[in-house]
Write a protein that holds these residues in place. Structure first.
Motif, PDB file in Angstrom:
ATOM      1  N   LYS A 209       0.951  -1.266   0.003  1.00  0.00           N
ATOM      2  CA  LYS A 209      -0.017   0.095   0.019  1.00  0.00           C
ATOM      3  C   LYS A 209       1.516   1.882   0.124  1.00  0.00           C
ATOM      4  O   LYS A 209       2.177   1.203   1.044  1.00  0.00           O
ATOM      5  N   THR A 210       0.402   1.999  -1.230  1.00  0.00           N
ATOM      6  CA  THR A 210       1.558   3.175  -1.092  1.00  0.00           C
ATOM      7  C   THR A 210       0.761   4.850  -1.760  1.00  0.00           C
ATOM      8  O   THR A 210      -0.474   4.260  -1.714  1.00  0.00           O
TER       9      THR A 210
ATOM     10  N   LEU B 195      -4.206   1.487  -8.578  1.00  0.00           N
ATOM     11  CA  LEU B 195      -3.510   2.589  -8.455  1.00  0.00           C
ATOM     12  C   LEU B 195      -4.421   3.979  -9.100  1.00  0.00           C
ATOM     13  O   LEU B 195      -4.914   3.712  -9.357  1.00  0.00           O
ATOM     14  N   LYS B 196      -3.781   4.727  -8.249  1.00  0.00           N
ATOM     15  CA  LYS B 196      -4.597   6.024  -8.901  1.00  0.00           C
ATOM     16  C   LYS B 196      -4.513   7.107  -9.895  1.00  0.00           C
ATOM     17  O   LYS B 196      -2.702   6.371 -10.288  1.00  0.00           O
ATOM     18  N   ALA B 197      -5.090   7.403 -10.550  1.00  0.00           N
ATOM     19  CA  ALA B 197      -4.524   7.932 -11.753  1.00  0.00           C
ATOM     20  C   ALA B 197      -3.657   8.922 -11.479  1.00  0.00           C
ATOM     21  O   ALA B 197      -4.435   9.802 -11.061  1.00  0.00           O
ATOM     22  N   PRO B 198      -2.914   9.265 -12.415  1.00  0.00           N
ATOM     23  CA  PRO B 198      -2.393   8.901 -13.060  1.00  0.00           C
ATOM     24  C   PRO B 198      -1.252   7.647 -13.145  1.00  0.00           C
ATOM     25  O   PRO B 198      -0.622   7.056 -13.701  1.00  0.00           O
ATOM     26  N   PHE B 199      -1.051   7.461 -12.011  1.00  0.00           N
ATOM     27  CA  PHE B 199       0.247   6.656 -11.704  1.00  0.00           C
ATOM     28  C   PHE B 199       0.239   5.091 -12.075  1.00  0.00           C
ATOM     29  O   PHE B 199       0.970   4.862 -11.868  1.00  0.00           O
TER      30      PHE B 199
ATOM     31  N   GLY C 221       4.203   4.741   3.323  1.00  0.00           N
ATOM     32  CA  GLY C 221       3.798   5.492   4.546  1.00  0.00           C
ATOM     33  C   GLY C 221       4.704   5.040   6.174  1.00  0.00           C
ATOM     34  O   GLY C 221       3.947   5.477   6.635  1.00  0.00           O
ATOM     35  N   ILE C 222       6.126   4.547   5.493  1.00  0.00           N
ATOM     36  CA  ILE C 222       6.568   3.547   6.459  1.00  0.00           C
ATOM     37  C   ILE C 222       7.859   4.961   6.534  1.00  0.00           C
ATOM     38  O   ILE C 222       9.362   5.407   5.840  1.00  0.00           O
TER      39      ILE C 222
END
Length: 306
Positions: free
Chosen positions: A70-71, A151-155, A218-219
């Motif tokens: 998760k990023t 994944l979220k756009a545009p990634f 998130g780490i």
């Protein structure tokens, strides 16, 4: 690559296949010499393949992928890298494998995302890639369907990786690297986690190995440059050897999480020479003052990766 093997090694591997098949013990026998397999296993361990490609949390099959990362860009799922022909890499050629590591490009021509650290593996030597391929081909095939990234756009637009690679991919082996840098960056890819990234996911090279408050997952990742106040500048070589072999920190606590995986699967399995080369390389880095303090692990040793 296989044509370069001695005839005796090829004969031995073929004979092993027949014997194993007749005994109904296995239908999958390595077509490579034991030396290549042993070297390949060593590269496999240092490269950390098992940790990323096994969904340990959900008791997934070894190397069959499905582990979620998760990023900030969405969730990546590692793929099946067993030799299964339908869901893994069973139909790949050696050239396909080499291109994936060197250029981050799949056999169908699509681009991988740098969650797969081809940006580091690209620096592996041809011999190490060949040995790794030999070892991967010798692992049991597991039919396990891959999970698509979320994944979220545009990634999630793979074609954008053409531009990203033009900006950040420095392909190929580096003849001027010593063993320490090779182990640290090409194989163990320490900088992938310990170097902060910009908004596009590229390295902030002026802070190489200086840690980050929040990596793409998130780490919080600690500063491992020799800065005496915020890094490992006050650590002795013995402290670092203890860390990389047992996971114990200078204060007597133990690392947890992803780093415990790295120690279990990678640094603890290094030869003493490679571990020392890694330590010497880290100690030779430019010190960067970057106050990043990782929280204590909830469970010393990181739980179930030992």
């Amino acid at each position: 690559m296989p044509t370069a093997l001695p005839l005796q090694a090829i004969y031995s591997a073929a004979l092993a296949t027949v014997v194993a098949g007749a005994a109904l013990l296995s239908t999958h026998a390595p077509a490579f010499g034991q030396d290549s397999l042993a070297k390949g296993e060593y590269i496999f361990n240092l490269a950390g393949c098992e940790g990323c490609h096994t969904d340990k949390k959900n008791n997934g099959p070894r190397l069959a992928g499905g582990r979620a990362f998760k990023t900030d860009y969405g969730t990546f799922f590692s793929p099946n890298i067993t030799p299964d022909p339908n869901t893994g890499i069973g139909k790949w050629t050696f050239d396909d494998f080499k291109r994936a590591l060197r250029e981050g490009i799949a056999p169908d021509g699509s681009h991988y995302f740098p969650a797969f650290p081809y940006t580091s593996y690209t620096h592996m030597t041809d011999d190490d890639i060949a040995a790794l391929w030999a070892y991967m081909q010798a692992q049991p095939a597991t039919n396990h369907v891959n999970t698509a990234h979320d994944l979220k756009a545009p990634f999630g637009w793979r074609w954008l990786m053409v531009f990203w690679n033009a900006l950040y991919l420095d392909p190929g082996p580096k003849s001027d690297w010593d063993r320490g840098r090779y182990v640290t960056e090409a194989l163990s890819h320490c900088h992938e986690c310990h170097t902060p990234r910009n908004l596009l996911g590229g390295y902030q090279n002026d802070k190489a190995f200086a840690g980050t408050i929040s990596n793409p997952e998130g780490i919080t990742v600690p500063n491992i440059t020799p800065d005496p106040d915020t890094g490992i500048g006050k650590w002795s070589e013995g402290d670092l050897k203890m860390l990389f072999t047992t996971g114990m920190l200078p204060d007597g606590d133990f690392v947890g999480g992803v780093m415990s995986e790295s120690i279990s699967h990678s640094t603890s399995k290094m030869t003493a020479q490679d571990r020392q080369a890694l330590i010497r390389h880290l100690q030779s880095l430019p010190p960067v003052h970057n106050p990043v303090k990782a929280p204590k692990a909830k469970v010393s040793g990181g739980g179930d990766w030992n």
